[in-house]
Scaffold this active site. Sequence first.
Site, PDB file in Angstrom:
ATOM      1  N   PHE A   1      54.557  43.549  80.137  1.00  0.00           N
ATOM      2  CA  PHE A   1      55.483  44.328  79.471  1.00  0.00           C
ATOM      3  C   PHE A   1      54.660  45.149  78.246  1.00  0.00           C
ATOM      4  O   PHE A   1      54.030  44.381  77.602  1.00  0.00           O
ATOM      5  CB  PHE A   1      56.433  43.553  78.643  1.00  0.00           C
ATOM      6  CG  PHE A   1      57.653  43.086  79.907  1.00  0.00           C
ATOM      7  CD1 PHE A   1      58.712  43.877  80.214  1.00  0.00           C
ATOM      8  CD2 PHE A   1      57.481  41.974  80.472  1.00  0.00           C
ATOM      9  CE1 PHE A   1      59.539  43.487  81.207  1.00  0.00           C
ATOM     10  CE2 PHE A   1      58.259  41.469  81.407  1.00  0.00           C
ATOM     11  CZ  PHE A   1      59.404  42.251  81.861  1.00  0.00           C
ATOM     12  N   ASP A   2      55.066  46.343  77.828  1.00  0.00           N
ATOM     13  CA  ASP A   2      54.986  46.818  76.550  1.00  0.00           C
ATOM     14  C   ASP A   2      55.864  46.182  75.568  1.00  0.00           C
ATOM     15  O   ASP A   2      56.962  45.638  76.291  1.00  0.00           O
ATOM     16  CB  ASP A   2      55.015  48.377  76.624  1.00  0.00           C
ATOM     17  CG  ASP A   2      55.020  48.999  75.227  1.00  0.00           C
ATOM     18  OD1 ASP A   2      54.133  48.590  74.530  1.00  0.00           O
ATOM     19  OD2 ASP A   2      55.923  49.720  74.909  1.00  0.00           O
ATOM     20  N   LYS A   3      55.863  46.453  74.392  1.00  0.00           N
ATOM     21  CA  LYS A   3      56.915  45.915  73.417  1.00  0.00           C
ATOM     22  C   LYS A   3      57.846  46.982  72.947  1.00  0.00           C
ATOM     23  O   LYS A   3      58.794  47.012  73.176  1.00  0.00           O
ATOM     24  CB  LYS A   3      56.019  44.964  72.311  1.00  0.00           C
ATOM     25  CG  LYS A   3      57.134  44.635  71.174  1.00  0.00           C
ATOM     26  CD  LYS A   3      56.158  43.895  70.243  1.00  0.00           C
ATOM     27  CE  LYS A   3      55.331  44.464  69.360  1.00  0.00           C
ATOM     28  NZ  LYS A   3      56.143  45.605  68.438  1.00  0.00           N
TER      29      LYS A   3
ATOM     30  N   VAL B   1      55.579  47.453  82.815  1.00  0.00           N
ATOM     31  CA  VAL B   1      56.791  47.956  82.264  1.00  0.00           C
ATOM     32  C   VAL B   1      56.484  48.744  80.866  1.00  0.00           C
ATOM     33  O   VAL B   1      55.944  47.841  79.912  1.00  0.00           O
ATOM     34  CB  VAL B   1      57.959  46.891  82.230  1.00  0.00           C
ATOM     35  CG1 VAL B   1      59.266  47.694  81.938  1.00  0.00           C
ATOM     36  CG2 VAL B   1      58.127  46.271  83.663  1.00  0.00           C
TER      37      VAL B   1
END
Length: 662
Positions: free
Chosen positions: A301-303, A499
């Site tokens: 995941f990106d944040k 994501v």
Amino acid sequence: MRQIFVGLLFLLNSQLVELWLDDAALLGSFSALIGALLLGLPIIVTALKDLRRGVLSTNELVGLAVLASLASGSYLEAGVVAFFMLLGEIIETRTAEGARSSIESLIRLTPTKARRVASGVEQEVAVRSLVVGDVIRVRPGDNVAADGVILTGQGSINQANITGESLPVDKKVGDEVYAGTQNLTGVLEIKVSRAGGDTALGRVHELILAAEKTKLPIMRIVDQYMGFYTPLVLVIGALVWAFTSDLSRVIAVFIVACPCAFVLATPTAMVAALSAAARLGILIKNVGDIELAARINAFIFDKTGTLTSGKLAVTRLNPIGTATPADLLRAAAIAEKYSNHPTAKALAQLAREADLTLPDPEDFSETAGRGVKAKVDGQAVLVGRAQWLKDNGVKEEFETSVDLKETEGYSLVFVAQSGRCIGWVGLQDQVRGEAREALAELRSIGVRRIAMVSGDRTPVARRVAADIGCEEVMGDCLPQNKVEYVRGVKSKGYRVAVVGDGVNDAPALAAGDLGIAMGAAGSEVAIHSATIALMNNDLRRLPFLVKLSRQTRSVINQNFLFGILFVIGGLALAAMKVINPIIAAMMHVGGSLLVVFNSFRLVRQGEELEPFQAPEAPPHSQGTHDHDHHGHDHGHGHGDEHDHPAPASAPITFKPRAPRPA
């Protein structure tokens, strides 16, 4: 598509003619023949092309079935078989040109013109003519045309599309800026250090292209079964002819061996799965990824904008002295009323939630990267970073009341009234309310590795990861670092889904086995680089997508098993002349319907997820519910950033309300 539609009309017409008109069998057969030819000719042509290339697939089998049906006079059967085959081909080959769209979107981020300054004269030139050493002028609202260093001026730069930072970053003389980022405030003069393809945005562009080229084509399940099937059917037909010399039996063998169940197995399941996914806002651009998602065992995941909302919100009101929280909020919100900075918007939002009436401030002025001045109820109010208050005559040691850690991503705004500090406001980015639940569910369904990579500072990323229950985290990542991380996970044998939502995520989205973009908040580049977009930003759609994929694969396998049993039984019955070509065609109709009904059980999957309501955050996150920050002074530079448990003296510490996804 027009040919398919016209062919289908002829098939329907043949049945209507025979149903409504007496002695119209010849006319009905002629209509069915035209429909069968319109639908079957593309298949036969494709089958011949495959044979010339030495390829055996379902095209040859359906071509044989069409020819056999035509030879037996079963024109309707020939047309129906051809129609379903063409429908399956259309569904399975439907995809988007992700790489080309990504490139076009990237190009649009960089302006085509730049204001070059030479000998004090400003001249508009083409961006492609810029060279290292040129000086360009960037006005408020303009996108930066090239990477460079600020020579004069200061301003707030939105560079989330490159670095992933959740909020605009204050830039001053000597700071570096990137092409494609947006100057929100202030006039800047920038000395070009990199131009064209050498810029950070140019490197993102190249990484997308490279990642796209490394993708392997998805093998169709049906073709894995069909490689041996066509020769086998031909051998069986030849043996039946050799032993019986009965053409009717041979035709029945070819018709019953027509792989209708195989042809329908994948596309009908895919249509049902696509319908269920689209109903929940999951847009899948390449249907092959439905099957691929079943094998995903790692999520990266990106944040910012993905696990967090990317929107600043007030989480702490800390009055000093005799001031109350209401006094602090009212003074700050009124003073900031005319500002467009994210800090001002967060204060205005909280004021609306508290039903505060905000009159217009007087003598409003804003200094980019520092703060605002205004008169509220006749008193001078300052809102901004600590140094801003000191520079404007606030002498007291008001910073001693701060108990937050700057590096953990909290932004501070100090408020002074009539030369005295009356308190400070703590702000944070907001973690998505459903993030913890979504990650926990991914683990429960067998995802073995979940990681978060971010362009934000490592302490900020770690705090967010701890809040949502993500054990593996990496901060300070540029786009190329994210790609390297994805490749590292893939090299260990994982099937990786990435994501993200921004331009900085696009190369990683393209490098993963599966790219998923947060569509509603995501950049156009991210959406085009990914093959799946979550248009409502509900992270609970991710475990649903994996489960839907597994259910779809299970249904496809069931369809294939039924098809195998149907064909084996049908071949035996046809060879023994228990069934004739007409009965064989009727059996195919029944078999096809069973496959369709089995597949469309998938349509109602996910009904428990709508309508979406963001769940309450777990109790441990009260008071420290957060989001991405680089620990930079954001906005007017309004702030330092810190984190803490609320002290007993803090009048108000609260969790921002999670936004409801679209």
